[in-house]
Design an enzyme around this catalytic site. Structure first.
Site, PDB file in Angstrom:
ATOM      1  N   GLU A   1      24.318  23.367  46.400  1.00 25.82           N
ATOM      2  CA  GLU A   1      24.487  23.526  47.843  1.00 25.82           C
ATOM      3  C   GLU A   1      23.241  24.184  48.415  1.00 25.82           C
ATOM      4  O   GLU A   1      22.867  25.283  47.998  1.00 25.82           O
ATOM      5  CB  GLU A   1      25.720  24.349  48.184  1.00 25.82           C
ATOM      6  CG  GLU A   1      25.949  24.529  49.675  1.00 25.82           C
ATOM      7  CD  GLU A   1      25.927  23.212  50.450  1.00 25.82           C
ATOM      8  OE1 GLU A   1      25.127  23.107  51.409  1.00 25.82           O
ATOM      9  OE2 GLU A   1      26.709  22.302  50.088  1.00 25.82           O
TER      10      GLU A   1
ATOM     11  N   ASP B   1      27.880  13.153  47.642  1.00 28.17           N
ATOM     12  CA  ASP B   1      28.455  12.945  48.986  1.00 28.17           C
ATOM     13  C   ASP B   1      27.709  13.741  50.059  1.00 28.17           C
ATOM     14  O   ASP B   1      28.264  14.665  50.660  1.00 28.17           O
ATOM     15  CB  ASP B   1      29.950  13.270  49.005  1.00 28.17           C
ATOM     16  CG  ASP B   1      30.236  14.739  48.740  1.00 28.17           C
ATOM     17  OD1 ASP B   1      29.423  15.380  48.037  1.00 28.17           O
ATOM     18  OD2 ASP B   1      31.242  15.257  49.239  1.00 28.17           O
TER      19      ASP B   1
END
Length: 279
Positions: free
Chosen positions: A121, A166
């Site tokens: 992330e 994604d």
């Protein structure tokens, strides 16, 4: 660009397709005892408050996972059980859901001692929340670009691989970059299972991804797409999943799950599934 926050969209119809696909793949792969290296390239913040100002601003969960949850007693496929179990673990009682788990939580739910989970992330606030959630979990959080980071981690130590890719696709070049990353990852680990989510837009930009995947040389690519029967005039009108090396029978079992939620009283969509690239 790091402006995208999934909190505005958590629990929408696309999340239902994405996470039911992920849960099904994990459950099917765990029919074998050998370890699985799991990677989530765009992990987000792990937990989303459906009553927050961000979630209520769009209300997308109301027409997504809330519909599935309220109609859960009518779901016929037994493959919904793990999906519902995860939701029940974060939401007490029989009323509306107040919490929606992101993809790291779905991975974590299925994690066994022989498995490993790596989360990427890049967004500062998202990665901070993710790190806090992961503090007591046997997972690794890397604050870096997930596409580049994935390639550095392959091939894994575990004998099997499951990867979820994604991104938000807020940058148009993401479509081509995702395909190119998939091609490179597949060269490093051809037996791996790769799940690639993408939005279906009125602009048709998603076709760039599908065409580019076809040019990579990657084989055995299943394509699952859901289309809203009452789409908006602009933006996302559907959701797609590419699944490389799906477990045997995955296509029919996912079709059964999507059929359960396709009706006008649930997600009100159609589902198409077939091979983008055969073996």
């Amino acid at each position: 660009m790091l402006s995208y926050l999934h909190a505005f969209h958590a629990g929408n119809f696309a999340d239902v397709q994405k996470h039911s696909s992920l849960a099904l793949a994990l459950a099917m792969m765990q029919s074998k005892t050998s370890g699985i290296a799991c990677f989530d390239t765009h992990a987000g913040s792990a937990i989303y408050d459906l009553r927050s100002e961000r979630a209520r601003k769009t209300g997308e969960a109301d027409y997504g996972v809330q519909k599935v949850w309220s109609g859960r007693d009518r779901l016929r496929s037994g493959d919904w059980k793990p999906f519902l179990d995860v939701l029940a673990g974060f939401n007490a009682g029989d009323g509306e859901l107040s919490v929606y788990p992101g993809s790291p939580v779905w991975f974590r739910h299925f994690l066994r001692p022989a498995d490993a989970l790596t989360l990427f992330e890049l967004h500062p606030s998202e990665s901070e929340q993710l790190t806090g959630w992961a503090a007591e979990a046997p997972v690794r959080v890397l604050k870096q670009d997930g596409l580049a980071g994935l390639l550095k981690q392959l091939p894994p130590k575990q004998p099997r691989l499951l990867t979820l890719i994604d991104p938000s696709y807020e940058i148009k070049s993401d479509y081509i970059e995702v395909a190119e990353t998939l091609g490179k990852a597949w060269q490093k680990c051809r037996h791996g299972v790769y799940l690639i989510w993408y939005p279906i837009l009125t602009s048709g930009l998603q076709q760039q991804l599908k065409d580019a995947v076809g040019r990579t040389g990657v084989r055995k690519v299943l394509c699952s797409e859901v289309h809203l029967r009452k789409p908006p005039e602009r933006g996302m009108v559907g959701s797609g999943m590419l699944v490389v090396n799906p477990p045997w029978g995955f296509d029919s079992r996912l079709s059964a799950m999507m059929s359960d939620v396709a009706g006008p009283d649930v997600l009100n969509l159609t589902h198409d599934i077939g091979w983008l690239v055969p073996e």
